[in-house]
Design a protein around this motif. Structure first.
Motif, short mmCIF file in Angstrom:
data_model
loop_
_atom_site.label_atom_id
_atom_site.label_comp_id
_atom_site.label_asym_id
_atom_site.label_seq_id
_atom_site.Cartn_x
_atom_site.Cartn_y
_atom_site.Cartn_z
N GLY A 158 -3.21 -0.37 -13.92
CA GLY A 158 -3.66 0.80 -13.17
C GLY A 158 -3.45 0.59 -11.68
N VAL A 159 -4.11 1.42 -10.89
CA VAL A 159 -3.99 1.35 -9.44
C VAL A 159 -5.38 1.40 -8.81
N MET A 160 -5.49 0.77 -7.65
CA MET A 160 -6.72 0.84 -6.87
C MET A 160 -6.55 1.95 -5.84
N LYS B 239 -0.12 11.68 -1.65
CA LYS B 239 -0.40 12.97 -1.01
C LYS B 239 -0.91 14.05 -1.96
N SER B 240 -0.70 13.87 -3.29
CA SER B 240 -1.13 14.90 -4.22
C SER B 240 -1.48 14.28 -5.58
N LYS B 241 -2.14 15.05 -6.43
CA LYS B 241 -2.46 14.58 -7.78
C LYS B 241 -1.19 14.32 -8.57
N GLU B 242 -0.16 15.14 -8.33
CA GLU B 242 1.11 14.95 -9.03
C GLU B 242 1.75 13.62 -8.63
N ASP B 243 1.73 13.33 -7.31
CA ASP B 243 2.27 12.04 -6.84
C ASP B 243 1.48 10.88 -7.45
N GLN C 15 0.85 -1.18 0.00
CA GLN C 15 0.00 0.00 0.00
C GLN C 15 0.89 1.24 0.00
N SER C 16 0.50 2.25 -0.74
CA SER C 16 1.25 3.51 -0.79
C SER C 16 0.29 4.66 -0.53
N GLU C 17 0.71 5.56 0.33
CA GLU C 17 -0.11 6.75 0.58
C GLU C 17 0.26 7.82 -0.43
N SER D 78 2.01 6.27 -13.57
CA SER D 78 2.94 6.10 -14.69
C SER D 78 3.97 5.02 -14.41
N MET D 79 4.47 4.97 -13.19
CA MET D 79 5.46 3.96 -12.82
C MET D 79 4.84 2.55 -12.89
N ILE D 80 3.64 2.40 -12.35
CA ILE D 80 2.96 1.10 -12.38
C ILE D 80 2.70 0.65 -13.81
N VAL D 81 2.21 1.55 -14.65
CA VAL D 81 1.92 1.22 -16.05
C VAL D 81 3.21 0.89 -16.80
N SER D 82 4.31 1.60 -16.51
CA SER D 82 5.58 1.32 -17.18
C SER D 82 6.11 -0.07 -16.83
#
Length: 170
Positions: free
Chosen positions: A118-120, A99-103, A95-97, A109-113
């Protein structure tokens, strides 16, 4: 302990696979590797498990459906259950928290690469729901492109009277 799919059907996992699993419901998914969904799906549908193939499988746990606590507390409980079980093929989904739309954009992008689709996303104070909701959503990149229709083809058989399609042979 037993393994069931999301429709409640029993998955015929080998006894050694579920031996030692916690004696309570865990939400998760059977996993081999990215791009191996069809392999896992075929394994799960078999009536007689093939031991050698199951050695590649992990059960990736991400929630406790019968726990009435908010997600953060459920995840702490789940983390402890997985540690206590000490079984190589029962794992915890990281799990990753965010904190922002940019994060979130960078993380997606990292997960898709890496080959993920995608991410839940979930609210950390949400109660368990066995469905997508405002508290649990899937975020995937939107792929959009343009196309030109070259011609229409009449449908055949049950598609007679409708527009059909002819796919190029490969």
């Amino acid at each position: 302990a037993s393994v069931t799919d999301e429709a409640g059907n029993t998955v015929n996992a080998p006894r050694w696979f579920i031996k030692g699993f916690p004696d309570r419901g865990i939400d998760g998914e059977l996993w081999i590797d990215r791009g191996k969904f069809e392999d896992v799906s075929a394994l799960a549908r078999r009536h007689n498990p093939i031991e050698e193939e199951w050695k590649k499988v992990k059960f990736m746990a991400f929630d406790l459906p019968y726990d009435l606590a908010p997600f953060n507390d459920r995840f702490i409980t789940l983390t402890n259950l997985v540690k206590e079980t000490n079984t190589q093929h029962l794992r915890l989904v990281k799990q990753s928290e965010i904190k922002s739309k940019e994060d979130l954009g960078r993380y997606l992008s990292m997960i898709v690469s890496k080959g993920g689709e995608g991410v839940m996303l979930h609210k950390k104070d949400s109660l368990y729901q066995a469905k997508r909701s405002r508290d649990l959503q899937k975020l995937k990149p939107l792929y959009d492109s343009e196309a030109t229709v070259l011609r229409y083809i009449d449908g055949k058989g049950k598609y007679q009277g409708q527009t059909g399609v002819t796919l190029p042979r490969t």
